[in-house]
Structure formats: structure tokens, C-alpha cells
Design an enzyme around this catalytic site. Sequence first.
Site, mmCIF file in Angstrom:
data_model
loop_
_atom_site.group_PDB
_atom_site.id
_atom_site.type_symbol
_atom_site.label_atom_id
_atom_site.label_comp_id
_atom_site.label_asym_id
_atom_site.label_seq_id
_atom_site.Cartn_x
_atom_site.Cartn_y
_atom_site.Cartn_z
ATOM 1 N N GLY A 19 0.838 -1.195 0.000
ATOM 2 C CA GLY A 19 0.000 0.000 0.000
ATOM 3 C C GLY A 19 0.869 1.240 0.000
ATOM 4 O O GLY A 19 1.967 1.249 -0.559
ATOM 5 N N CYS A 20 0.399 2.296 0.640
ATOM 6 C CA CYS A 20 1.162 3.542 0.719
ATOM 7 C C CYS A 20 2.501 3.275 1.405
ATOM 8 O O CYS A 20 2.555 2.663 2.464
ATOM 9 C CB CYS A 20 0.372 4.579 1.505
ATOM 10 S SG CYS A 20 1.283 6.102 1.816
ATOM 11 N N PHE A 21 3.573 3.735 0.790
ATOM 12 C CA PHE A 21 4.893 3.420 1.339
ATOM 13 C C PHE A 21 5.224 4.135 2.633
ATOM 14 O O PHE A 21 6.102 3.717 3.364
ATOM 15 C CB PHE A 21 6.006 3.581 0.317
ATOM 16 C CG PHE A 21 6.058 4.850 -0.507
ATOM 17 C CD1 PHE A 21 5.641 6.083 -0.057
ATOM 18 C CD2 PHE A 21 6.581 4.777 -1.790
ATOM 19 C CE1 PHE A 21 5.726 7.218 -0.830
ATOM 20 C CE2 PHE A 21 6.686 5.905 -2.588
ATOM 21 C CZ PHE A 21 6.245 7.135 -2.109
ATOM 22 N N TRP A 22 4.526 5.218 2.981
ATOM 23 C CA TRP A 22 4.838 5.949 4.207
ATOM 24 C C TRP A 22 4.643 5.088 5.448
ATOM 25 O O TRP A 22 5.519 5.006 6.308
ATOM 26 C CB TRP A 22 3.963 7.193 4.353
ATOM 27 C CG TRP A 22 4.179 8.259 3.328
ATOM 28 C CD1 TRP A 22 5.256 8.434 2.501
ATOM 29 C CD2 TRP A 22 3.268 9.309 3.024
ATOM 30 N NE1 TRP A 22 5.058 9.527 1.708
ATOM 31 C CE2 TRP A 22 3.849 10.090 2.007
ATOM 32 C CE3 TRP A 22 2.026 9.659 3.513
ATOM 33 C CZ2 TRP A 22 3.221 11.214 1.478
ATOM 34 C CZ3 TRP A 22 1.398 10.774 2.987
ATOM 35 C CH2 TRP A 22 1.999 11.544 1.979
ATOM 36 N N ASP A 100 -6.343 3.468 0.277
ATOM 37 C CA ASP A 100 -5.599 3.747 -0.953
ATOM 38 C C ASP A 100 -5.857 2.658 -1.987
ATOM 39 O O ASP A 100 -5.602 1.478 -1.728
ATOM 40 C CB ASP A 100 -4.095 3.820 -0.656
ATOM 41 C CG ASP A 100 -3.754 4.954 0.291
ATOM 42 O OD1 ASP A 100 -4.270 6.070 0.078
ATOM 43 O OD2 ASP A 100 -2.986 4.726 1.237
#
Length: 182
Positions: A19-22, A100
Site C-alpha cells: 500500500g502507501c509506502f509511508w 488507498d
Amino acid sequence: MPSNSPSIPNLELATIAGGCFWGLELALQRLDGIKYTLVGYTQGLDKEVKPNYEQVSSGNTNHCEAVIIYYDPSIVSYETVLRAVLDRVDITTVNGQGRDYGKQYRTGIYFHTIQQQEIARRILSEELIINPKYKNNKKIKIATELKPAKAFWPAEDYHQQYLEKRGQSAEKDNDDEIRCYG
């Protein structure tokens, strides 16, 4: 793709999308034995060189957001790294995680060695059996990619350690909730 750090040969390399890399990066930063993280883009079309966030977000490059890590296998095993990632993601969701959605948010384990491939294959299949969130659904299929690592392009500087820079702790073994936001 290399499997060890060129400058510190005892460190091994892993590439994972979730998913979102953060949020994934912060979760991995908190894991004891992770020495270095870098967010970026991988698994794209071979013709795409040095993609940027806007290109990847458009969905036209086939890249996904991913984290590349260097870890010390004398402290943390590849299996432990993968289990930490799988605790954060739903391996059955196609092209997305959480809020996301899009191909750039798909999940993947991109192996650097045959040993990593074998461990990942075993862990993914075990996950459907041992994890209660999948246990009662007999028709469930794994959507997480298991592919060889390809070129990894670092994301723009402002994406690196994004959540840590905004006040969330990357301290080892921290279990505070990870809050993703733009």
C-alpha cells in the site's frame, strides 16, 4: 538486483510493497535489525526510467510504491520482516490497501534470492491458514505478488521518512498506531 549491501556486506536487502509506502516504511523502521529504509517505485515497465510520483500515481507506468530495506540477519530474519509486513496488510486485496486504491498500492514481495522466494512462498501460504482474518473463507485468493526484484527507483526526497519527519516515532519496538496522512 543485489542481495546484500555493497558497502556493508553483512546486511541483506529486501523489497516489499504494502500500500502507501509511508506507513510501511515507518513500521519497518521500528523493527529491530532494520538498518536502512528507502521508499520508491518498482515493478514498472522496463521502458520507464526514473519515474516520479505523478507518473506512478497516473497508473500508466505499472510501478508500485515500495520500500527497500537493508537488514541485519543476525538480529532479524527475513521471515520476521515478512510477518511484520503481513500484520499490516490484507494479502487478498487487489490493487490497494486501506483507503488507498490503484495499481500503485498493490502488495508485493520482490525477492532477491531463491531463499527469499522460498520463505515468502511458504509464509504467504501459511498466512491463509493461521491468520484469523482469512481462516473461515475457503474461496479466498492471495493477491500479493511474489516476483523477482526489479529496478528500484527512489521516490522524491520529501517522501523519505515522511511520517517520522512529521512527528511519528521510528524508535525500535514502538507500537504506537501509525497514522498515514498527506
